[in-house]
Design a protein around this motif. Structure first.
Motif, PDB file in Angstrom:
ATOM      1  N   GLU A  43       0.844  -0.954   0.302  1.00 19.74           N
ATOM      2  CA  GLU A  43      -0.164   0.346   0.103  1.00 19.74           C
ATOM      3  C   GLU A  43       0.831   0.804  -0.320  1.00 19.74           C
ATOM      4  O   GLU A  43       0.684   2.109  -0.570  1.00 19.74           O
ATOM      5  CB  GLU A  43      -0.787  -0.334   1.076  1.00 19.74           C
ATOM      6  CG  GLU A  43      -1.708   1.374   1.649  1.00 19.74           C
ATOM      7  CD  GLU A  43      -2.827   1.789  -0.223  1.00 19.74           C
ATOM      8  OE1 GLU A  43      -3.061   2.272   0.164  1.00 19.74           O
ATOM      9  OE2 GLU A  43      -3.253   0.283  -0.178  1.00 19.74           O
ATOM     10  N   ARG A  44       1.486   0.946   0.594  1.00 14.76           N
ATOM     11  CA  ARG A  44       2.960   2.505   0.664  1.00 14.76           C
ATOM     12  C   ARG A  44       4.007   2.643  -0.519  1.00 14.76           C
ATOM     13  O   ARG A  44       4.130   3.612  -0.695  1.00 14.76           O
ATOM     14  CB  ARG A  44       4.011   2.108   2.310  1.00 14.76           C
ATOM     15  CG  ARG A  44       2.854   2.782   3.435  1.00 14.76           C
ATOM     16  CD  ARG A  44       3.864   2.396   4.424  1.00 14.76           C
ATOM     17  NE  ARG A  44       3.671   2.334   6.099  1.00 14.76           N
ATOM     18  CZ  ARG A  44       4.699   1.774   6.938  1.00 14.76           C
ATOM     19  NH1 ARG A  44       5.668   0.982   6.546  1.00 14.76           N
ATOM     20  NH2 ARG A  44       3.823   2.272   7.946  1.00 14.76           N
ATOM     21  N   SER A  47       0.999   4.227  -2.979  1.00 10.88           N
ATOM     22  CA  SER A  47       0.774   5.114  -2.320  1.00 10.88           C
ATOM     23  C   SER A  47       1.202   6.222  -2.808  1.00 10.88           C
ATOM     24  O   SER A  47       1.701   7.268  -3.240  1.00 10.88           O
ATOM     25  CB  SER A  47       0.133   5.878  -1.138  1.00 10.88           C
ATOM     26  OG  SER A  47       1.014   5.107  -0.048  1.00 10.88           O
ATOM     27  N   SER A  51      -2.322   7.319  -7.070  1.00 12.85           N
ATOM     28  CA  SER A  51      -2.992   8.105  -6.624  1.00 12.85           C
ATOM     29  C   SER A  51      -3.664   7.571  -5.657  1.00 12.85           C
ATOM     30  O   SER A  51      -3.091   5.905  -5.786  1.00 12.85           O
ATOM     31  CB  SER A  51      -4.272   8.523  -8.089  1.00 12.85           C
ATOM     32  OG  SER A  51      -5.092   7.295  -8.009  1.00 12.85           O
ATOM     33  N   PRO A  52      -4.507   8.122  -4.369  1.00 14.39           N
ATOM     34  CA  PRO A  52      -4.652   6.835  -3.778  1.00 14.39           C
ATOM     35  C   PRO A  52      -6.341   6.373  -4.278  1.00 14.39           C
ATOM     36  O   PRO A  52      -6.973   6.051  -3.019  1.00 14.39           O
ATOM     37  CB  PRO A  52      -4.815   7.658  -2.379  1.00 14.39           C
ATOM     38  CG  PRO A  52      -4.785   9.093  -3.023  1.00 14.39           C
ATOM     39  CD  PRO A  52      -4.740   9.317  -4.041  1.00 14.39           C
TER      40      PRO A  52
END
Length: 103
Positions: A43-44, A47, A51-52
């Motif tokens: 996830e890091r 991101s 984009s998130p």
């Protein structure tokens, strides 16, 4: 004296079963922790690179928590069954001892 030794042996067997269940649960939790760490690091990385649009970490953690609760419930049920078997065995032993005393 002999009956006490038998009781202790049965108690040892029960404790070994509980130990095996606890070790199994610990291994599941370790795997779950590694999966969470992997998801967080992915996830890091995502991101940082884009984009998130990825799923929220709280959602992922909640899904894993639900599975964790299921695993804990299973363990509790197994531990309860072992405890119930131990109580039944103790009752049988008491009945046998009473029969021996009567004879």
């Amino acid at each position: 004296m002999l009956s006490r030794l038998q009781e202790l042996k049965k108690e040892e067997e029960t404790l070994l079963k509980v130990k095996a269940l606890l070790l199994d649960q610990l291994n599941r939790l370790k795997v779950e922790e590694l999966a969470l760490q992997s998801m967080i690091s992915t996830e890091r990385e995502d991101s940082d690179a884009s984009s998130p649009a990825q799923p929220d970490l709280a959602e992922i953690a909640m899904q894993v928590d639900d599975e964790s609760k299921i695993n804990q419930t299973e363990l509790q049920l197994n531990a309860f069954a072992v405890e119930q078997n131990l109580e039944e065995e103790q009752e049988e032993e008491e009945e046998e001892e009473e029969e021996e005393v009567d004879n």
